[in-house]
Enzyme design. Sequence first.
Site, PDB file in Angstrom:
ATOM      1  N   ASN A  17       0.869  -1.172   0.000  1.00  0.00           N
ATOM      2  CA  ASN A  17       0.000   0.000   0.000  1.00  0.00           C
ATOM      3  C   ASN A  17       0.910   1.229   0.000  1.00  0.00           C
ATOM      4  O   ASN A  17       1.457   1.598   1.025  1.00  0.00           O
ATOM      5  CB  ASN A  17      -0.888  -0.034   1.253  1.00  0.00           C
ATOM      6  N   TRP A  18       1.070   1.792  -1.178  1.00  0.00           N
ATOM      7  CA  TRP A  18       2.011   2.917  -1.317  1.00  0.00           C
ATOM      8  C   TRP A  18       1.473   4.208  -0.699  1.00  0.00           C
ATOM      9  O   TRP A  18       2.210   5.170  -0.556  1.00  0.00           O
ATOM     10  CB  TRP A  18       2.331   3.148  -2.806  1.00  0.00           C
ATOM     11  N   LYS A  19       0.190   4.241  -0.393  1.00  0.00           N
ATOM     12  CA  LYS A  19      -0.434   5.447   0.172  1.00  0.00           C
ATOM     13  C   LYS A  19      -0.130   6.662  -0.730  1.00  0.00           C
ATOM     14  O   LYS A  19      -0.004   6.503  -1.936  1.00  0.00           O
ATOM     15  CB  LYS A  19       0.014   5.658   1.625  1.00  0.00           C
TER      16      LYS A  19
ATOM     17  N   GLU B 296      -7.122   4.653   7.379  1.00  0.00           N
ATOM     18  CA  GLU B 296      -6.907   6.078   7.084  1.00  0.00           C
ATOM     19  C   GLU B 296      -8.117   6.664   6.347  1.00  0.00           C
ATOM     20  O   GLU B 296      -8.457   7.834   6.531  1.00  0.00           O
ATOM     21  CB  GLU B 296      -5.604   6.255   6.279  1.00  0.00           C
TER      22      GLU B 296
ATOM     23  N   HIS C  36      -9.711   1.034   4.394  1.00  0.00           N
ATOM     24  CA  HIS C  36      -8.452   1.244   5.112  1.00  0.00           C
ATOM     25  C   HIS C  36      -8.704   2.223   6.274  1.00  0.00           C
ATOM     26  O   HIS C  36      -9.491   3.157   6.140  1.00  0.00           O
ATOM     27  CB  HIS C  36      -7.386   1.798   4.158  1.00  0.00           C
TER      28      HIS C  36
ATOM     29  N   GLY D 184       2.642  -1.214   4.294  1.00  0.00           N
ATOM     30  CA  GLY D 184       2.719   0.224   3.997  1.00  0.00           C
ATOM     31  C   GLY D 184       4.166   0.652   3.804  1.00  0.00           C
ATOM     32  O   GLY D 184       4.766   0.453   2.743  1.00  0.00           O
ATOM     33  N   GLY D 185       4.760   1.203   4.849  1.00  0.00           N
ATOM     34  CA  GLY D 185       6.115   1.752   4.797  1.00  0.00           C
ATOM     35  C   GLY D 185       7.130   0.850   4.102  1.00  0.00           C
ATOM     36  O   GLY D 185       7.889   1.308   3.242  1.00  0.00           O
TER      37      GLY D 185
ATOM     38  N   GLY E 129       2.063   2.182  10.756  1.00  0.00           N
ATOM     39  CA  GLY E 129       3.033   3.266  10.625  1.00  0.00           C
ATOM     40  C   GLY E 129       3.679   3.664  11.939  1.00  0.00           C
ATOM     41  O   GLY E 129       4.347   4.691  12.022  1.00  0.00           O
TER      42      GLY E 129
ATOM     43  N   SER F 201       2.946  -2.222  10.416  1.00  0.00           N
ATOM     44  CA  SER F 201       4.390  -2.335  10.675  1.00  0.00           C
ATOM     45  C   SER F 201       4.945  -3.727  10.390  1.00  0.00           C
ATOM     46  O   SER F 201       5.827  -4.215  11.105  1.00  0.00           O
ATOM     47  CB  SER F 201       4.720  -1.894  12.099  1.00  0.00           C
TER      48      SER F 201
ATOM     49  N   GLU G  81      -5.850  -4.960  10.246  1.00  0.00           N
ATOM     50  CA  GLU G  81      -4.818  -3.955  10.507  1.00  0.00           C
ATOM     51  C   GLU G  81      -5.142  -3.211  11.796  1.00  0.00           C
ATOM     52  O   GLU G  81      -5.937  -2.263  11.788  1.00  0.00           O
ATOM     53  CB  GLU G  81      -4.770  -2.943   9.351  1.00  0.00           C
TER      54      GLU G  81
HETATM   55  P1  PGA Z   1       2.493   0.168   7.662  1.00  0.00           P
HETATM   56  O1  PGA Z   1       1.066   0.410   6.966  1.00  0.00           O
HETATM   57  O2  PGA Z   1       3.038  -1.130   7.124  1.00  0.00           O
HETATM   58  O3  PGA Z   1       3.314   1.353   7.291  1.00  0.00           O
HETATM   59  O4  PGA Z   1       2.233   0.080   9.142  1.00  0.00           O
HETATM   60  C1  PGA Z   1       0.188  -0.655   6.707  1.00  0.00           C
HETATM   61  C2  PGA Z   1      -1.080  -0.121   6.071  1.00  0.00           C
HETATM   62  O5  PGA Z   1      -1.526   0.966   6.433  1.00  0.00           O
HETATM   63  O6  PGA Z   1      -1.662  -0.771   5.181  1.00  0.00           O
END
Ligand code: PGA
Length: 248
Positions: free
Chosen positions: A9-11, A94, A92, A231-232, A170, A210, A164
């Site tokens: 997930n590149w956001k 967010e 998600h 994500g990251g 994050g 994470s 999640e």
């Molecule tokens: P993260 O994000 O791996 O940076 O914690 C995961 C996500 O939001 O899908």
Amino acid sequence: MRKKIVAGNWKMNLSLEEALSLQDEINKTYSNENCEVILFSPSIYLTELKKNETKITIGAQNAFPKDSGAFTGEISIAQLKNIGIHHLLIGHSERRSLFHEENELLKEKVTVALEKGFQIIFCVGEELEDREKGTYKDLILNQLKDSLFHISTDDLKNVVIAYEPVWAIGTGKTASSDQANEVHAFIREAIEEKYGKLSAAETRILYGGSCKPENAEELFEQPNIDGGLIGGASLKANDFLSIINAAK
Ligand code: PGA
């Protein structure tokens, strides 16, 4: 046997050049036949990335459920389909917290995406407060019941669930493999109760929050964890490729 999925997930990250070069590195190096890989890119790059789509699927992070109309700034699921996208993230945390997407809207997105033949990754997860109060399972069950469990058994075949925990996204704080597996098992039981044993056994449930090269293997070894939503660590080719390789 559930084939593992590792999804990035590149956001809202990367320039076009960076996105293309990351895709290129992953395309060139990916060799784990035991694992499906999806890259959820910012929508603005989808058309370009689509041109180089190989075994690594390109998907969208968000879309609006109406086909067309006066919805300034939105992109419809129909428009994604029109450019050849068939994979969509829905719910998600967010989107839920920063953009106030409620269960009712997510339900509509689920319905429309499945109607249009998409494979969706539907995200659920609790805030730290719910975990501390011990109400996290109720919350997750409600997220499933309110936005997902209206679909048919047949449609469930096109659904992947991502657990999640919001407190792990994050933050560098990962759920332990036991904590994650407990919730995954709970989600699988909820699916079994609603759709039966076979559907529960076939549905893939990913962990996100994470997840990184150092902990991916231990997480993915858990009986109910079928891969990860990253994500990251999906923004660096080497880290993402190690996570893919951790999926056996
Ligand atoms: P993260 O994000 O791996 O940076 O914690 C995961 C996500 O939001 O899908």
